[in-house]
Write a protein that holds these residues in place. Structure first.
Motif, mmCIF file in Angstrom:
data_model
loop_
_atom_site.group_PDB
_atom_site.id
_atom_site.type_symbol
_atom_site.label_atom_id
_atom_site.label_comp_id
_atom_site.label_asym_id
_atom_site.label_seq_id
_atom_site.Cartn_x
_atom_site.Cartn_y
_atom_site.Cartn_z
ATOM 1 N N SER A 13 66.952 33.965 90.660
ATOM 2 C CA SER A 13 67.611 33.142 91.657
ATOM 3 C C SER A 13 66.913 31.795 91.738
ATOM 4 O O SER A 13 65.748 31.676 91.372
ATOM 5 N N HIS A 15 66.169 28.533 94.446
ATOM 6 C CA HIS A 15 66.188 28.135 95.853
ATOM 7 C C HIS A 15 65.666 26.714 95.994
ATOM 8 O O HIS A 15 64.818 26.275 95.219
ATOM 9 N N ALA A 20 62.504 29.766 101.307
ATOM 10 C CA ALA A 20 63.702 30.536 100.978
ATOM 11 C C ALA A 20 63.441 31.451 99.782
ATOM 12 O O ALA A 20 63.880 32.604 99.765
ATOM 13 N N ALA A 21 62.705 30.956 98.804
ATOM 14 C CA ALA A 21 62.371 31.773 97.637
ATOM 15 C C ALA A 21 61.485 32.948 98.027
ATOM 16 O O ALA A 21 61.686 34.068 97.554
ATOM 17 N N ASP A 24 63.651 35.566 99.816
ATOM 18 C CA ASP A 24 64.492 36.282 98.872
ATOM 19 C C ASP A 24 63.654 37.233 98.011
ATOM 20 O O ASP A 24 64.064 38.360 97.737
ATOM 21 N N CYS A 25 62.484 36.794 97.613
ATOM 22 C CA CYS A 25 61.584 37.628 96.815
ATOM 23 C C CYS A 25 61.201 38.886 97.594
ATOM 24 O O CYS A 25 61.228 40.001 97.049
ATOM 25 N N TRP A 27 62.888 40.286 100.061
ATOM 26 C CA TRP A 27 64.079 41.121 100.182
ATOM 27 C C TRP A 27 64.316 41.913 98.904
ATOM 28 O O TRP A 27 64.607 43.111 98.947
ATOM 29 N N ARG A 28 64.193 41.272 97.747
ATOM 30 C CA ARG A 28 64.399 41.946 96.467
ATOM 31 C C ARG A 28 63.362 43.044 96.258
ATOM 32 O O ARG A 28 63.681 44.133 95.778
ATOM 33 N N GLN A 31 64.367 45.996 98.233
ATOM 34 C CA GLN A 31 65.475 46.703 97.589
ATOM 35 C C GLN A 31 64.965 47.625 96.489
ATOM 36 O O GLN A 31 65.442 48.742 96.323
ATOM 37 N N TYR A 49 59.361 41.051 90.772
ATOM 38 C CA TYR A 49 59.746 39.698 91.151
ATOM 39 C C TYR A 49 58.545 38.844 91.526
ATOM 40 O O TYR A 49 57.603 39.323 92.150
ATOM 41 N N PRO A 65 73.079 33.971 89.415
ATOM 42 C CA PRO A 65 72.037 34.752 90.074
ATOM 43 C C PRO A 65 72.142 36.237 89.711
ATOM 44 O O PRO A 65 73.232 36.771 89.510
ATOM 45 N N ALA A 68 69.924 42.038 93.144
ATOM 46 C CA ALA A 68 68.565 42.338 93.611
ATOM 47 C C ALA A 68 67.828 43.296 92.701
ATOM 48 O O ALA A 68 66.660 43.119 92.416
#
Length: 77
Positions: A13, A15, A20-21, A24-25, A27-28, A31, A49, A65, A68
């Motif tokens: 992804s 960003h 923000a990166a 997202d990192c 969150w991934r 997951q 990640y 993108p 996840a």
């Protein structure tokens, strides 16, 4: 953000800000933890990640993108 799958480096992804990166990192990574059992049974290694500076010129043509878990059609990409 970059996903390392085995020795393969994939751009997961892009960003505009580091914050923000990082979000997202995180969150991934969550997951991946949530699907740990599935990943243990997969033939391929789970994605790892991390954040990396990527310039627009480094993006492959037609880049999109990555999901996840980095999974499409039941396989890691």
């Amino acid at each position: 953000m970059v996903a390392m799958i085995g020795r393969r480096r994939r751009i997961a992804s892009v960003h505009a800000s580091r914050e923000a990166a990082l979000a997202d990192c995180q969150w991934r990574r969550e997951q991946v933890v949530a699907y740990a059992r599935f990943l243990e049974d997969a033939r391929d290694p789970a994605p790892d990640y991390h954040i990396a500076l990527i310039y627009k010129g480094e993006l492959p043509k037609g880049w999109m993108p990555m999901p996840a878990l980095g999974i499409l059609h039941g396989r890691f990409i």
